[in-house]
Motif scaffolding. Sequence first.
Motif, PDB file in Angstrom:
ATOM      1  N   GLU A 105       0.838  -1.205   0.000  1.00 46.54           N
ATOM      2  CA  GLU A 105       0.000   0.000   0.000  1.00 46.54           C
ATOM      3  C   GLU A 105       0.873   1.256   0.000  1.00 46.54           C
ATOM      4  O   GLU A 105       0.578   2.218  -0.698  1.00 46.54           O
ATOM      5  CB  GLU A 105      -0.944   0.006   1.200  1.00 46.54           C
ATOM      6  CG  GLU A 105      -1.977  -1.097   1.172  1.00 46.54           C
ATOM      7  CD  GLU A 105      -1.461  -2.431   1.735  1.00 46.54           C
ATOM      8  OE1 GLU A 105      -0.344  -2.481   2.299  1.00 46.54           O
ATOM      9  OE2 GLU A 105      -2.176  -3.440   1.578  1.00 46.54           O
ATOM     10  N   ASN A 106       1.955   1.246   0.781  1.00 47.75           N
ATOM     11  CA  ASN A 106       2.856   2.399   0.815  1.00 47.75           C
ATOM     12  C   ASN A 106       3.543   2.602  -0.531  1.00 47.75           C
ATOM     13  O   ASN A 106       3.710   3.736  -0.984  1.00 47.75           O
ATOM     14  CB  ASN A 106       3.912   2.234   1.899  1.00 47.75           C
ATOM     15  CG  ASN A 106       3.354   2.330   3.296  1.00 47.75           C
ATOM     16  OD1 ASN A 106       2.201   2.701   3.492  1.00 47.75           O
ATOM     17  ND2 ASN A 106       4.163   1.983   4.275  1.00 47.75           N
ATOM     18  N   ALA A 108       2.447   1.863  -3.480  1.00 45.80           N
ATOM     19  CA  ALA A 108       1.475   2.478  -4.392  1.00 45.80           C
ATOM     20  C   ALA A 108       1.220   3.936  -4.013  1.00 45.80           C
ATOM     21  O   ALA A 108       1.162   4.818  -4.886  1.00 45.80           O
ATOM     22  CB  ALA A 108       0.168   1.679  -4.381  1.00 45.80           C
ATOM     23  N   PHE A 109       1.080   4.203  -2.720  1.00 50.35           N
ATOM     24  CA  PHE A 109       0.792   5.557  -2.239  1.00 50.35           C
ATOM     25  C   PHE A 109       1.863   6.553  -2.680  1.00 50.35           C
ATOM     26  O   PHE A 109       1.547   7.615  -3.222  1.00 50.35           O
ATOM     27  CB  PHE A 109       0.668   5.550  -0.709  1.00 50.35           C
ATOM     28  CG  PHE A 109       0.603   6.920  -0.103  1.00 50.35           C
ATOM     29  CD1 PHE A 109      -0.528   7.708  -0.237  1.00 50.35           C
ATOM     30  CD2 PHE A 109       1.686   7.424   0.611  1.00 50.35           C
ATOM     31  CE1 PHE A 109      -0.582   8.981   0.330  1.00 50.35           C
ATOM     32  CE2 PHE A 109       1.640   8.685   1.180  1.00 50.35           C
ATOM     33  CZ  PHE A 109       0.506   9.471   1.035  1.00 50.35           C
ATOM     34  N   TYR A 110       3.130   6.222  -2.457  1.00 55.51           N
ATOM     35  CA  TYR A 110       4.195   7.162  -2.807  1.00 55.51           C
ATOM     36  C   TYR A 110       4.248   7.415  -4.314  1.00 55.51           C
ATOM     37  O   TYR A 110       4.479   8.549  -4.743  1.00 55.51           O
ATOM     38  CB  TYR A 110       5.547   6.697  -2.259  1.00 55.51           C
ATOM     39  CG  TYR A 110       5.603   6.786  -0.759  1.00 55.51           C
ATOM     40  CD1 TYR A 110       5.367   7.997  -0.108  1.00 55.51           C
ATOM     41  CD2 TYR A 110       5.849   5.668   0.031  1.00 55.51           C
ATOM     42  CE1 TYR A 110       5.383   8.089   1.278  1.00 55.51           C
ATOM     43  CE2 TYR A 110       5.872   5.751   1.415  1.00 55.51           C
ATOM     44  CZ  TYR A 110       5.631   6.968   2.030  1.00 55.51           C
ATOM     45  OH  TYR A 110       5.642   7.060   3.404  1.00 55.51           O
ATOM     46  N   GLN A 111       3.981   6.396  -5.104  1.00 51.93           N
ATOM     47  CA  GLN A 111       3.963   6.597  -6.551  1.00 51.93           C
ATOM     48  C   GLN A 111       2.787   7.481  -6.965  1.00 51.93           C
ATOM     49  O   GLN A 111       2.920   8.333  -7.846  1.00 51.93           O
ATOM     50  CB  GLN A 111       3.939   5.252  -7.272  1.00 51.93           C
ATOM     51  CG  GLN A 111       5.269   4.512  -7.113  1.00 51.93           C
ATOM     52  CD  GLN A 111       5.280   3.187  -7.821  1.00 51.93           C
ATOM     53  OE1 GLN A 111       5.712   3.123  -8.974  1.00 51.93           O
ATOM     54  NE2 GLN A 111       4.806   2.149  -7.141  1.00 51.93           N
ATOM     55  N   LYS A 112       1.642   7.311  -6.317  1.00 51.18           N
ATOM     56  CA  LYS A 112       0.491   8.164  -6.609  1.00 51.18           C
ATOM     57  C   LYS A 112       0.770   9.613  -6.244  1.00 51.18           C
ATOM     58  O   LYS A 112       0.172  10.526  -6.815  1.00 51.18           O
ATOM     59  CB  LYS A 112      -0.742   7.681  -5.837  1.00 51.18           C
ATOM     60  CG  LYS A 112      -1.325   6.390  -6.372  1.00 51.18           C
ATOM     61  CD  LYS A 112      -2.494   5.936  -5.510  1.00 51.18           C
ATOM     62  CE  LYS A 112      -2.992   4.582  -5.920  1.00 51.18           C
ATOM     63  NZ  LYS A 112      -4.081   4.101  -5.037  1.00 51.18           N
ATOM     64  N   CYS A 113       1.675   9.820  -5.285  1.00 49.72           N
ATOM     65  CA  CYS A 113       2.051  11.175  -4.856  1.00 49.72           C
ATOM     66  C   CYS A 113       3.185  11.754  -5.687  1.00 49.72           C
ATOM     67  O   CYS A 113       3.718  12.822  -5.357  1.00 49.72           O
ATOM     68  CB  CYS A 113       2.436  11.164  -3.382  1.00 49.72           C
ATOM     69  SG  CYS A 113       1.049  10.859  -2.267  1.00 49.72           S
ATOM     70  N   GLY A 114       3.590  11.064  -6.741  1.00 49.66           N
ATOM     71  CA  GLY A 114       4.593  11.604  -7.647  1.00 49.66           C
ATOM     72  C   GLY A 114       6.024  11.195  -7.359  1.00 49.66           C
ATOM     73  O   GLY A 114       6.949  11.707  -7.988  1.00 49.66           O
ATOM     74  N   PHE A 115       6.221  10.287  -6.418  1.00 51.68           N
ATOM     75  CA  PHE A 115       7.564   9.793  -6.119  1.00 51.68           C
ATOM     76  C   PHE A 115       7.937   8.691  -7.114  1.00 51.68           C
ATOM     77  O   PHE A 115       7.064   7.986  -7.621  1.00 51.68           O
ATOM     78  CB  PHE A 115       7.631   9.219  -4.697  1.00 51.68           C
ATOM     79  CG  PHE A 115       7.637  10.257  -3.621  1.00 51.68           C
ATOM     80  CD1 PHE A 115       8.806  10.569  -2.941  1.00 51.68           C
ATOM     81  CD2 PHE A 115       6.472  10.923  -3.266  1.00 51.68           C
ATOM     82  CE1 PHE A 115       8.810  11.516  -1.934  1.00 51.68           C
ATOM     83  CE2 PHE A 115       6.469  11.875  -2.257  1.00 51.68           C
ATOM     84  CZ  PHE A 115       7.633  12.174  -1.593  1.00 51.68           C
ATOM     85  N   ARG A 116       9.231   8.571  -7.357  1.00 51.49           N
ATOM     86  CA  ARG A 116       9.748   7.521  -8.244  1.00 51.49           C
ATOM     87  C   ARG A 116      10.738   6.665  -7.484  1.00 51.49           C
ATOM     88  O   ARG A 116      11.456   7.158  -6.608  1.00 51.49           O
ATOM     89  CB  ARG A 116      10.438   8.144  -9.459  1.00 51.49           C
ATOM     90  CG  ARG A 116       9.419   8.941 -10.287  1.00 51.49           C
ATOM     91  CD  ARG A 116       9.878   9.274 -11.644  1.00 51.49           C
ATOM     92  NE  ARG A 116      10.264   8.086 -12.385  1.00 51.49           N
ATOM     93  CZ  ARG A 116      10.953   8.123 -13.510  1.00 51.49           C
ATOM     94  NH1 ARG A 116      11.335   9.270 -13.997  1.00 51.49           N
ATOM     95  NH2 ARG A 116      11.260   7.025 -14.143  1.00 51.49           N
ATOM     96  N   MET A 117      10.783   5.386  -7.848  1.00 53.13           N
ATOM     97  CA  MET A 117      11.745   4.488  -7.214  1.00 53.13           C
ATOM     98  C   MET A 117      13.153   4.971  -7.524  1.00 53.13           C
ATOM     99  O   MET A 117      13.466   5.293  -8.661  1.00 53.13           O
ATOM    100  CB  MET A 117      11.548   3.059  -7.708  1.00 53.13           C
ATOM    101  CG  MET A 117      10.290   2.436  -7.208  1.00 53.13           C
ATOM    102  SD  MET A 117      10.175   0.727  -7.740  1.00 53.13           S
ATOM    103  CE  MET A 117       8.480   0.382  -7.307  1.00 53.13           C
TER     104      MET A 117
END
Length: 150
Positions: A105-106, A108-117
């Motif tokens: 869930e985290n 997915a959440f960070y990616q939805k907030c515009g973060f990239r691996m």
Amino acid sequence: MTYLQQVHNRHDYLPLLLLADESETLIAEYINKGEMYTICEQDHSIGVCLFIFPAEGIVELKNIAIVPDRRGTGIGKQVLTESCTMFQKRGFSEIIVGTANSSLENIAFYQKCGFRMNSIRRDFFCDYPAPLYENGIRALDMIVFSKELT
């Protein structure tokens, strides 16, 4: 309305920090570093976030926790948006955050907030006193996400 308020009595917020990091021993290593904010809604604390500064121009979200009954309501995304704006105005160029490989869930959440691996910290969670499991997966590695603040 949700807003951030800087915290001075950090240890009062340990129960909230434990919602996001199960190791009180590891929290003790960073609780007095950086800047901590309570997440307030109508003058009530509903969460906490702690930021550290690992390198010049970089801010790291070390811990963010929201009480269970307020999760999934957009507050976390609002807090990240407000935090990014605050640190951008202060001259920071990048924000990073890490989460366990098992925290689907985290991730997915960070990616939805515009973060990239960005990177993987192998065996990061092997130092925890007891093995951690989420979603039937053992937490072993930390996935680090980053977002440019431009």
